[in-house]
Design a protein around this motif. Structure first.
Motif, PDB file in Angstrom:
ATOM      1  N   LEU A   1       0.830  -1.202   0.000  1.00 42.11           N
ATOM      2  CA  LEU A   1       0.000   0.000   0.000  1.00 42.11           C
ATOM      3  C   LEU A   1       0.866   1.253   0.000  1.00 42.11           C
ATOM      4  N   THR A   2       0.278   2.362  -0.445  1.00 39.91           N
ATOM      5  CA  THR A   2       0.937   3.670  -0.361  1.00 39.91           C
ATOM      6  C   THR A   2       0.114   4.591   0.516  1.00 39.91           C
TER       7      THR A   2
ATOM      8  N   ARG B   1      -0.947  12.309  -2.244  1.00 33.77           N
ATOM      9  CA  ARG B   1      -1.629  12.149  -3.527  1.00 33.77           C
ATOM     10  C   ARG B   1      -3.006  11.531  -3.341  1.00 33.77           C
ATOM     11  N   ARG B   2      -3.951  12.019  -4.103  1.00 33.52           N
ATOM     12  CA  ARG B   2      -5.334  11.578  -3.944  1.00 33.52           C
ATOM     13  C   ARG B   2      -5.549  10.169  -4.467  1.00 33.52           C
ATOM     14  N   ASP B   3      -4.612   9.672  -5.298  1.00 39.69           N
ATOM     15  CA  ASP B   3      -4.731   8.299  -5.781  1.00 39.69           C
ATOM     16  C   ASP B   3      -3.891   7.324  -4.964  1.00 39.69           C
ATOM     17  N   SER B   4      -3.430   7.738  -3.788  1.00 39.68           N
ATOM     18  CA  SER B   4      -2.761   6.815  -2.880  1.00 39.68           C
ATOM     19  C   SER B   4      -3.759   5.800  -2.351  1.00 39.68           C
ATOM     20  N   SER B   5      -3.249   4.655  -1.916  1.00 34.68           N
ATOM     21  CA  SER B   5      -4.129   3.685  -1.262  1.00 34.68           C
ATOM     22  C   SER B   5      -4.778   4.329  -0.042  1.00 34.68           C
TER      23      SER B   5
ATOM     24  N   ILE C   1      -1.013   9.268   9.545  1.00 35.66           N
ATOM     25  CA  ILE C   1      -0.674   8.183   8.631  1.00 35.66           C
ATOM     26  C   ILE C   1      -0.892   6.833   9.301  1.00 35.66           C
ATOM     27  N   ALA C   2      -0.406   6.680  10.531  1.00 38.33           N
ATOM     28  CA  ALA C   2      -0.548   5.414  11.248  1.00 38.33           C
ATOM     29  C   ALA C   2      -2.011   5.096  11.525  1.00 38.33           C
ATOM     30  N   CYS C   3      -2.772   6.094  11.950  1.00 34.75           N
ATOM     31  CA  CYS C   3      -4.175   5.859  12.291  1.00 34.75           C
ATOM     32  C   CYS C   3      -5.031   5.571  11.060  1.00 34.75           C
ATOM     33  N   LYS C   4      -4.792   6.301   9.988  1.00 32.87           N
ATOM     34  CA  LYS C   4      -5.566   6.038   8.773  1.00 32.87           C
ATOM     35  C   LYS C   4      -5.174   4.702   8.156  1.00 32.87           C
ATOM     36  N   THR C   5      -3.929   4.299   8.375  1.00 31.21           N
ATOM     37  CA  THR C   5      -3.521   2.963   7.944  1.00 31.21           C
ATOM     38  C   THR C   5      -4.311   1.914   8.709  1.00 31.21           C
ATOM     39  N   CYS C   6      -4.460   2.113  10.010  1.00 33.06           N
ATOM     40  CA  CYS C   6      -5.228   1.182  10.832  1.00 33.06           C
ATOM     41  C   CYS C   6      -6.662   1.075  10.333  1.00 33.06           C
TER      42      CYS C   6
ATOM     43  N   ASN D   1     -10.879  -2.181   7.118  1.00 33.76           N
ATOM     44  CA  ASN D   1     -11.892  -2.248   6.059  1.00 33.76           C
ATOM     45  C   ASN D   1     -11.431  -2.992   4.817  1.00 33.76           C
ATOM     46  N   HIS D   2     -10.129  -3.300   4.742  1.00 33.62           N
ATOM     47  CA  HIS D   2      -9.590  -3.968   3.554  1.00 33.62           C
ATOM     48  C   HIS D   2      -8.674  -5.111   3.988  1.00 33.62           C
TER      49      HIS D   2
END
Length: 352
Positions: free
Chosen positions: A146-147, A151-155, A326-331, A336-337
């Protein structure tokens, strides 16, 4: 002939079943909070809690602190639940996601994990710097799932800031007092930079109050806010121009009551973050001279100038918290994925 059946037997059977259910519920109530307490306090996760962990928490391992700056390992401010953030590398084999900061990865990859990657684990490439300010590392091309990037097209997109709705409990916006027309605070300076060349031409037609190391006028955080607030317009010129690269240079003046004059991606990209009438884009004018004329006109026409702040009755600005966000949104993303994902061409995607 007696069958052995009595009216009381169904009642007794039901009573026994209810007792069993209550016992199971009681055991769950005393087990889960204990695990919850340890997860919230970031203690090591017991090996026998792996199954419970997979059901209740997503574990995100911060492999390296961005530029060495530590942040709080919790997601309370985002109201994200069931997130266990840690920098304990001993939890590597239990982490659902591992976040790597690009600018801290060694070119030889010697500071990356050495052991095999668990099949359920996702590696997340994070970077908030532009391609111009980020060195390409060939060995990273097929490492990540994942990225996480501006950028708006990041994962997992994480912009430098965003607008959120104003609530009735919040104070209404009051325009700060102004004693300067145009300001700029800058440190990174090179005669070949487009923003420097534009500034050199613009200052011929309008007075610009310039600060920062580039002008031998370093300022502290408190003065930083005061200067931007006291200016009608602020030059939000990015140091490099790339897709979606809109930094705090844009969101700071929006926050502190100045009108950003932007140089960076095209206007429509900025309009994805803020109303079209909240800023001025240099591309709206044929030359710096025409831009200066417009700024001077707005200086003399208060009603038109105030239209740049109409959005303040509806929205407020919030800046990103970078490493923690970044860490929290990754979580949240991992919750969800859970499907398998891979990102096999990082270098082409980011550096082109």
């Amino acid at each position: 002939m007696s069958t052995g059946w009595t009216p009381q037997r169904p009642f007794l059977l039901l009573l026994v079943l209810c007792f069993i259910c209550l016992f199971i519920s009681y055991k769950a109530d005393i087990t889960y909070p204990d695990f919850e307490r340890r997860a919230q306090s970031h203690d090591s996760i017991p090996s026998n809690s792996t199954e419970l962990l997979n059901k209740t928490h997503s574990v995100v391992l911060v492999w390296m602190w961005p530029f060495g700056f530590k942040f709080e390992l919790n997601c309370d401010i985002f109201n994200f639940t069931r997130c266990h953030l840690t920098d304990n590398r001993e939890l590597y084999h239990k982490a659902h996601g591992v976040v790597f900061h690009h600018r801290d990865i060694h070119g030889s990859l010697e500071n990356m994990p050495k052991g095999p990657r668990p099949v359920f684990q996702k590696w997340v490439w994070s970077n908030m710097e532009s391609p111009t300010n980020s060195g390409k590392i060939t060995g990273l091309n097929k490492l990540f799932n994942l990225t996480c990037n501006y950028r708006r097209d990041s994962s997992i997109p994480v912009p430098y800031g965003y607008l959120y709705p104003v609530t009735s409990a919040e104070e209404s916006f009051k325009l700060p007092a102004k004693d300067k027309l145009v300001c700029w605070i800058v440190s990174h300076w090179s005669p070949n930079m487009k923003r420097v060349q534009y500034y050199n031409e613009l200052k011929k037609h309008v007075t610009i109050h310039a600060y920062g190391r580039a002008f031998q006028k370093p300022i502290g955080d408190e003065d930083f806010v005061k200067i931007i607030s006291a200016c009608k317009f602020y030059l939000s010129f990015e140091n490099s121009f790339h897709r979606d690269y809109i930094t705090e240079k844009f969101f700071n003046p929006l926050t502190w009551g100045s009108v950003p004059v932007v140089m960076g991606p095209p206007r429509h990209t900025y309009e994805g973050h803020a109303p079209a009438e909240s800023f001025i884009h240099v591309d709206d004018f044929p030359s710096p001279k025409e831009l200066a004329e417009r700024l001077l006109y707005l200086d003399q026409n208060h009603t038109e100038y105030m239209r740049f702040f109409n959005w303040r009755s509806t929205f407020k600005v919030k800046g990103a918290l970078f490493g923690r966000e970044i860490a929290c949104k990754t979580c949240r993303y991992l919750q969800n994925h859970k499907e398998y994902q891979a990102f096999n061409d990082l270098n082409t995607w980011y550096w082109g």
